[in-house]
Design a protein around this motif. Structure first.
Motif, PDB file in Angstrom:
ATOM      1  N   GLU A  19       0.847  -1.391   0.066  1.00 32.09           N
ATOM      2  CA  GLU A  19      -0.019   0.138  -0.135  1.00 32.09           C
ATOM      3  C   GLU A  19       0.931   1.132   0.062  1.00 32.09           C
ATOM      4  O   GLU A  19       0.592   2.134  -0.625  1.00 32.09           O
ATOM      5  N   LEU A  20       1.929   1.173   0.661  1.00 26.04           N
ATOM      6  CA  LEU A  20       2.871   2.472   0.921  1.00 26.04           C
ATOM      7  C   LEU A  20       3.482   2.554  -0.673  1.00 26.04           C
ATOM      8  O   LEU A  20       3.689   3.750  -0.748  1.00 26.04           O
ATOM      9  N   CYS A  21       3.915   1.579  -1.079  1.00 27.24           N
ATOM     10  CA  CYS A  21       4.622   1.715  -2.444  1.00 27.24           C
ATOM     11  C   CYS A  21       3.641   2.488  -3.430  1.00 27.24           C
ATOM     12  O   CYS A  21       4.275   3.217  -4.218  1.00 27.24           O
ATOM     13  N   GLU A  22       2.419   1.961  -3.504  1.00 31.34           N
ATOM     14  CA  GLU A  22       1.350   2.549  -4.460  1.00 31.34           C
ATOM     15  C   GLU A  22       1.131   4.031  -3.974  1.00 31.34           C
ATOM     16  O   GLU A  22       1.253   4.781  -4.968  1.00 31.34           O
ATOM     17  N   LYS A  23       1.019   4.308  -2.686  1.00 29.78           N
ATOM     18  CA  LYS A  23       0.700   5.719  -2.201  1.00 29.78           C
ATOM     19  C   LYS A  23       2.039   6.619  -2.703  1.00 29.78           C
ATOM     20  O   LYS A  23       1.695   7.832  -3.212  1.00 29.78           O
ATOM     21  N   LEU A  24       3.064   6.236  -2.357  1.00 29.13           N
ATOM     22  CA  LEU A  24       4.023   7.095  -2.682  1.00 29.13           C
ATOM     23  C   LEU A  24       4.663   6.891  -3.973  1.00 29.13           C
ATOM     24  O   LEU A  24       5.687   7.672  -4.426  1.00 29.13           O
ATOM     25  N   GLY A  25       4.372   5.919  -4.864  1.00 27.69           N
ATOM     26  CA  GLY A  25       4.867   5.889  -6.094  1.00 27.69           C
ATOM     27  C   GLY A  25       6.226   5.506  -5.918  1.00 27.69           C
ATOM     28  O   GLY A  25       7.149   5.838  -7.089  1.00 27.69           O
ATOM     29  N   VAL A  26       6.869   4.438  -5.340  1.00 27.82           N
ATOM     30  CA  VAL A  26       8.260   4.162  -5.201  1.00 27.82           C
ATOM     31  C   VAL A  26       8.328   2.553  -5.251  1.00 27.82           C
ATOM     32  O   VAL A  26       7.037   1.826  -4.891  1.00 27.82           O
ATOM     33  N   SER A  27       9.235   1.992  -5.454  1.00 28.51           N
ATOM     34  CA  SER A  27       9.515   0.526  -5.218  1.00 28.51           C
ATOM     35  C   SER A  27       9.911   0.042  -3.824  1.00 28.51           C
ATOM     36  O   SER A  27       9.946   0.788  -2.956  1.00 28.51           O
ATOM     37  N   ARG A  28       9.916  -1.181  -3.599  1.00 27.66           N
ATOM     38  CA  ARG A  28      10.101  -1.827  -2.283  1.00 27.66           C
ATOM     39  C   ARG A  28      11.437  -1.437  -1.665  1.00 27.66           C
ATOM     40  O   ARG A  28      11.620  -1.267  -0.491  1.00 27.66           O
ATOM     41  N   THR A  29      12.591  -1.283  -2.486  1.00 26.99           N
ATOM     42  CA  THR A  29      13.906  -1.120  -2.092  1.00 26.99           C
ATOM     43  C   THR A  29      13.975   0.456  -1.254  1.00 26.99           C
ATOM     44  O   THR A  29      14.466   0.230   0.100  1.00 26.99           O
ATOM     45  N   PRO A  30      13.666   1.339  -2.037  1.00 26.97           N
ATOM     46  CA  PRO A  30      13.668   2.654  -1.306  1.00 26.97           C
ATOM     47  C   PRO A  30      12.787   2.625   0.259  1.00 26.97           C
ATOM     48  O   PRO A  30      13.195   3.364   1.227  1.00 26.97           O
ATOM     49  N   LEU A  31      11.530   2.131  -0.007  1.00 21.56           N
ATOM     50  CA  LEU A  31      10.762   1.939   0.926  1.00 21.56           C
ATOM     51  C   LEU A  31      11.233   1.334   2.331  1.00 21.56           C
ATOM     52  O   LEU A  31      11.279   1.750   3.486  1.00 21.56           O
ATOM     53  N   ARG A  32      11.825   0.161   2.217  1.00 22.40           N
ATOM     54  CA  ARG A  32      12.727  -0.531   2.962  1.00 22.40           C
ATOM     55  C   ARG A  32      13.850   0.211   3.516  1.00 22.40           C
ATOM     56  O   ARG A  32      13.983   0.107   4.901  1.00 22.40           O
ATOM     57  N   GLU A  33      14.425   0.875   2.873  1.00 23.90           N
ATOM     58  CA  GLU A  33      15.661   1.562   3.420  1.00 23.90           C
ATOM     59  C   GLU A  33      15.215   2.806   4.207  1.00 23.90           C
ATOM     60  O   GLU A  33      15.627   2.985   5.386  1.00 23.90           O
ATOM     61  N   ALA A  34      13.885   3.253   3.800  1.00 26.70           N
ATOM     62  CA  ALA A  34      13.462   4.489   4.707  1.00 26.70           C
ATOM     63  C   ALA A  34      12.881   3.795   5.776  1.00 26.70           C
ATOM     64  O   ALA A  34      13.181   4.495   6.978  1.00 26.70           O
ATOM     65  N   ILE A  35      12.251   2.749   6.014  1.00 26.24           N
ATOM     66  CA  ILE A  35      11.658   2.009   7.265  1.00 26.24           C
ATOM     67  C   ILE A  35      12.925   1.692   7.986  1.00 26.24           C
ATOM     68  O   ILE A  35      12.880   2.103   9.284  1.00 26.24           O
ATOM     69  N   LYS A  36      14.029   1.217   7.601  1.00 20.14           N
ATOM     70  CA  LYS A  36      15.172   0.974   8.640  1.00 20.14           C
ATOM     71  C   LYS A  36      15.488   2.407   9.187  1.00 20.14           C
ATOM     72  O   LYS A  36      16.051   2.217  10.412  1.00 20.14           O
ATOM     73  N   LEU A  37      15.591   3.308   8.464  1.00 19.38           N
ATOM     74  CA  LEU A  37      16.216   4.702   8.911  1.00 19.38           C
ATOM     75  C   LEU A  37      15.289   4.880  10.139  1.00 19.38           C
ATOM     76  O   LEU A  37      15.520   5.599  11.026  1.00 19.38           O
ATOM     77  N   LEU A  38      13.828   4.976   9.789  1.00 21.33           N
ATOM     78  CA  LEU A  38      12.741   5.459  10.977  1.00 21.33           C
ATOM     79  C   LEU A  38      12.964   4.587  12.023  1.00 21.33           C
ATOM     80  O   LEU A  38      12.572   5.024  13.252  1.00 21.33           O
ATOM     81  N   ALA A  39      13.372   3.030  11.751  1.00 19.33           N
ATOM     82  CA  ALA A  39      13.538   2.038  12.902  1.00 19.33           C
ATOM     83  C   ALA A  39      14.665   2.847  13.954  1.00 19.33           C
ATOM     84  O   ALA A  39      14.549   2.829  15.013  1.00 19.33           O
ATOM     85  N   ALA A  40      15.574   3.351  13.125  1.00 16.12           N
ATOM     86  CA  ALA A  40      16.867   3.690  13.969  1.00 16.12           C
ATOM     87  C   ALA A  40      16.473   5.042  14.636  1.00 16.12           C
ATOM     88  O   ALA A  40      17.192   5.242  15.760  1.00 16.12           O
ATOM     89  N   GLU A  41      15.556   5.648  14.267  1.00 15.60           N
ATOM     90  CA  GLU A  41      15.181   6.947  14.800  1.00 15.60           C
ATOM     91  C   GLU A  41      14.193   6.693  15.898  1.00 15.60           C
ATOM     92  O   GLU A  41      13.842   7.399  16.763  1.00 15.60           O
ATOM     93  N   GLY A  42      13.476   5.313  15.843  1.00 16.69           N
ATOM     94  CA  GLY A  42      12.672   5.207  16.969  1.00 16.69           C
ATOM     95  C   GLY A  42      11.124   5.289  16.796  1.00 16.69           C
ATOM     96  O   GLY A  42      10.360   5.316  17.695  1.00 16.69           O
ATOM     97  N   LEU A  43      10.770   5.659  15.483  1.00 12.23           N
ATOM     98  CA  LEU A  43       9.425   6.053  15.207  1.00 12.23           C
ATOM     99  C   LEU A  43       8.831   4.743  14.618  1.00 12.23           C
ATOM    100  O   LEU A  43       7.469   4.718  14.862  1.00 12.23           O
ATOM    101  N   VAL A  44       9.295   3.629  14.387  1.00 12.49           N
ATOM    102  CA  VAL A  44       8.847   2.452  13.828  1.00 12.49           C
ATOM    103  C   VAL A  44       9.409   1.102  14.895  1.00 12.49           C
ATOM    104  O   VAL A  44      11.073   1.300  14.935  1.00 12.49           O
ATOM    105  N   ASP A  45       9.002   0.208  14.921  1.00  9.10           N
ATOM    106  CA  ASP A  45       9.638  -1.087  15.610  1.00  9.10           C
ATOM    107  C   ASP A  45       9.558  -2.225  14.776  1.00  9.10           C
ATOM    108  O   ASP A  45       8.683  -2.237  14.059  1.00  9.10           O
ATOM    109  N   LEU A  46      10.801  -2.644  14.450  1.00  7.81           N
ATOM    110  CA  LEU A  46      11.134  -3.999  13.653  1.00  7.81           C
ATOM    111  C   LEU A  46      10.764  -5.190  14.312  1.00  7.81           C
ATOM    112  O   LEU A  46      11.759  -5.630  15.271  1.00  7.81           O
ATOM    113  N   LEU A  47       9.765  -5.834  14.344  1.00  7.39           N
ATOM    114  CA  LEU A  47       9.133  -7.325  15.083  1.00  7.39           C
ATOM    115  C   LEU A  47       9.438  -8.405  14.185  1.00  7.39           C
ATOM    116  O   LEU A  47       9.031  -8.362  12.876  1.00  7.39           O
TER     117      LEU A  47
END
Length: 229
Positions: free
Chosen positions: A39-67
């Motif tokens: 859903e996020l790839c469709e909404k943002l118009g990007v592929s999964r690779t940059p999305l996953r890199e972004a999620i890793k960055l936000l996990a490092a910032e503490g905004l998301v948890d990787l479970l």
């Protein structure tokens, strides 16, 4: 709320992270919700690779948890988490304010004063999204003016986990007006290089934020499942 727009290819994962950060802070992705990659790839118009890199960055910032086996989840704090986080954050912000009042340069003070004018313009328009973004820049500028890189890195890590909660407290008109007045007093104290007043104001500011968050949490207005039966 910020409009979701198509992202250009320049600095792609940083741009994706910036958009996701806004969505998380402003509640477009609810606390505790799984970040659905398709859903996020469709909404943002990007592929999964940059999305996953972004999620890793936000996990490092503490905004998301990787479970394990669940993927990325928007951070959701318990009442105990809120109490403990704001207790530490108030201490860090108080120290930032005290040191900033002692060490701030004329140029830094002018920048904060300019940001304050911009923030007040957003407040007059009731532009909560714009207000919060500038508000966060003011707090970061005060922290940077303290000139303590260990304090800055610690503050950023702790503050990231409560950004969405701080955003929601200003949705109450009376509490928003109170926060605006506190910021006016902070700029005045910085202008006087009044370190003790700055410490007091920032500790008080964060304590009131904590109390506002707890009030919303207990009323079930942040996490609906938190409401009492």
């Amino acid at each position: 709320m910020a409009e979701i727009v198509e992202i250009t290819r320049l600095g792609l994962h940083d741009q994706v992270a910036a958009r996701l950060r806004t969505m998380l802070v402003e509640g477009l992705i609810q606390p505790g919700a799984k970040l659905n990659e398709r859903e996020l790839c469709e909404k943002l118009g990007v592929s999964r690779t940059p999305l996953r890199e972004a999620i890793k960055l936000l996990a490092a910032e503490g905004l998301v948890d990787l479970l394990p086996n669940r993927g990325a989840i928007a951070v959701k704090l318990t009442e105990a988490d809120v109490l403990n986080t704001f207790e530490l954050l108030a201490t860090l912000e108080g120290m930032s304010g005290e040191l900033a009042a002692e060490r701030i340069t004329d140029a830094e003070l002018s920048e904060i004063q300019a940001l304050q004018y911009e923030m007040m313009a957003c407040y007059a328009r009731r532009d909560l999204s714009g207000y919060y973004r500038i508000n966060a820049r003011i707090h970061a500028a005060i922290n940077n003016a303290a000139r303590n890189p260990v304090l800055t890195s610690t503050y950023r890590a702790i503050n990231a986990r409560v950004q969405s909660l701080r955003f929601r407290t200003n949705q109450n008109e009376a509490k928003w007006a109170e926060a605006v007045r506190e910021h006016e007093l902070m700029v005045e104290a910085l202008s006087r290089h009044d370190s003790q007043t700055m410490r007091h104001l920032l500790v008080q500011h964060l304590t009131r934020k904590r109390d506002a968050v707890l009030e919303l949490l207990r009323a079930g207005e942040i996490y609906p499942t938190a409401a009492k039966a």
